[in-house]
Design an enzyme around this catalytic site. Structure first.
Site, mmCIF file in Angstrom:
data_model
loop_
_atom_site.group_PDB
_atom_site.id
_atom_site.type_symbol
_atom_site.label_atom_id
_atom_site.label_comp_id
_atom_site.label_asym_id
_atom_site.label_seq_id
_atom_site.Cartn_x
_atom_site.Cartn_y
_atom_site.Cartn_z
ATOM 1 N N LYS A 142 58.956 128.442 -46.823
ATOM 2 C CA LYS A 142 58.716 128.170 -48.394
ATOM 3 C C LYS A 142 59.360 128.523 -48.943
ATOM 4 C CE LYS A 142 54.255 127.666 -47.378
ATOM 5 N NZ LYS A 142 53.618 125.417 -47.769
ATOM 6 N N PRO A 155 51.456 129.522 -54.651
ATOM 7 C CA PRO A 155 50.212 130.223 -54.879
ATOM 8 C C PRO A 155 50.648 131.554 -54.243
ATOM 9 C CG PRO A 155 50.182 128.878 -53.436
ATOM 10 C CD PRO A 155 51.225 128.625 -54.082
ATOM 11 N N ASP A 196 44.865 114.046 -44.019
ATOM 12 C CA ASP A 196 44.884 115.791 -42.969
ATOM 13 C C ASP A 196 45.106 115.228 -41.378
ATOM 14 O OD1 ASP A 196 44.074 118.483 -42.089
ATOM 15 O OD2 ASP A 196 43.350 118.625 -44.001
ATOM 16 N N ASN A 240 50.455 119.219 -49.261
ATOM 17 C CA ASN A 240 49.397 120.379 -49.574
ATOM 18 C C ASN A 240 49.568 120.835 -48.192
ATOM 19 O OD1 ASN A 240 47.475 122.426 -50.543
ATOM 20 N ND2 ASN A 240 46.274 121.172 -49.148
ATOM 21 N N ASP A 293 49.113 112.825 -38.361
ATOM 22 C CA ASP A 293 49.877 114.269 -38.140
ATOM 23 C C ASP A 293 51.088 114.118 -38.757
ATOM 24 O OD1 ASP A 293 51.893 116.812 -37.510
ATOM 25 O OD2 ASP A 293 51.544 115.437 -35.044
ATOM 26 N N TYR A 334 57.040 131.794 -42.223
ATOM 27 C CA TYR A 334 56.619 130.867 -42.825
ATOM 28 C C TYR A 334 56.882 131.075 -44.871
ATOM 29 C CZ TYR A 334 52.368 130.063 -46.194
ATOM 30 O OH TYR A 334 51.572 129.894 -47.136
#
Length: 249
Positions: free
Chosen positions: A158, A184, A37, A88, A61, A154
Site C-alpha cells: 500500500k 481508508p 473482478d 480498488n 485476474d 500489505y
C-alpha cells in the site's frame, strides 16, 4: 445533468464490498461502468441496470497482463474508451509475524495490490489520452502510515501504491489526466471479515476521532469528487478517508 454523464468508468474488485459500492455511486452520477473482478460481477451490474444505469461485469485476474488487456478491450467494445479508472482490487492481509512470511505470499500480495495497478494504468492510459480527459483513483490504505503489526507485505504494497500514484501523476498531468489515491482505515466488507474480527473493528473505530466502523459508503463521496471537474487541479495526492486516524502525512 449528472456530474459524470457521458463518462465511462472501470472499477476493479467490483464484485462486492467497496468496489460494488463505487460502481453504483459512479453509475448514479451518469457514468457507464465496467465492473471487473476475479469473481463474477453479475449482481453488481444487475443492481445498476435495475436502477436505470449502464454497467457490465467482466471476470479476470488483474495481476495477469493478458487479462488486463482483455478488460481494456471489453470496455472499449461495450462503452468506448474509458475516462475513469478506479483501482480498488486488493488482497486483504493474512496477519503473520515477519519471520513467518514466505516469499510466495509476499509476491502474491505485491502482484494483486501493486503490480495489478501498474498493469491497469498502463493498459488504460491510451484510452484516457484518447479522450483528452482522465481520472485515475487508486485505493491505498491508512496502514501505509500506521504500519500495524504482522502485516508487512500489505503495508509495503500500500505504501507502493502511494509512490506509484505520485509517479504517474507526474507523467500524466500533461495529458489532462489526474492520478490520486484514497486511503481508508479497515472497512467492514465481506473480504475483510476473514482478516479482521468485529472486536478489532470496534477497537479501531475507538481510536479514530470519528468513532465509527468504516463502511463502503464512506468512500464514495471522496471518489466522486476526485472524478469530477471540481478536482481538475488535484493530482498526486493520497487522501485519507479514515475517520481521522491519520492526521498528517
Amino acid at each position: 445533468m449528472k456530474s459524470l454523464e457521458g463518462k465511462v468508468a472501470v472499477v476493479t474488485g467490483a464484485a462486492r464490498g467497496i468496489g460494488a459500492e463505487m460502481v453504483r455511486a459512479l453509475a448514479a452520477e451518469g457514468a457507464a461502468v465496467v465492473a471487473a473482478d476475479i469473481l463474477p460481477c453479475d449482481e453488481t451490474a444487475a443492481s445498476v441496470t435495475a436502477a436505470g444505469g449502464r454497467a457490465i461485469g467482466v471476470v479476470g485476474d488483474i495481476s495477469a497482463d493478458d487479462h488486463v488487456a482483455a478488460l481494456a478491450q471489453a470496455c472499449r467494445e461495450a462503452f468506448g474508451p474509458a475516462h475513469i479508472l478506479v483501482n480498488n482490487a486488493g488482497l486483504h492481509p493474512d496477519p503473520m509475524p515477519f519471520e513467518q512470511l514466505s516469499l510466495a505470499y509476499w509476491r502474491k500480495t505485491m502482484a494483486v495490490n501493486l503490480d495489478a495497478m501498474f498493469l491497469t494504468m498502463q493498459a488504460f492510459l491510451p484510452q484516457l489520452k484518447e479522450n483528452g480527459w482522465g481520472r485515475i483513483v487508486n485505493i491505498s490504505s491508512s496502514s501505509a502510515n500506521t504500519a500495524p503489526p504482522n502485516g508487512a507485505p500489505y503495508v509495503a504494497s500500500k505504501a507502493g501504491v502511494v509512490g506509484l500514484t505520485r509517479a504517474a501523476a507526474t507523467e500524466f498531468g500533461k495529458y489532462n489526466i489526474t492520478v490520486n489515491a484514497i486511503a481508508p482505515n479497515p472497512v467492514r466488507t465481506p473480504g475483510a471479515d476473514g482478516a479482521i474480527s468485529e472486536e478489532m473493528f470496534q477497537m479501531i473505530a475507538q481510536m479514530q476521532p470519528i468513532p465509527h466502523v468504516m463502511e463502503p459508503r464512506h468512500l464514495t463521496g471522496a471518489l466522486l469528487f476526485l472524478c469530477t471537474d471540481g478536482a481538475e487541479f488535484i493530482t498526486g495526492q493520497n487522501l485519507h478517508v479514515d475517520g481521522g486516524m491519520v492526521r498528517a502525512g
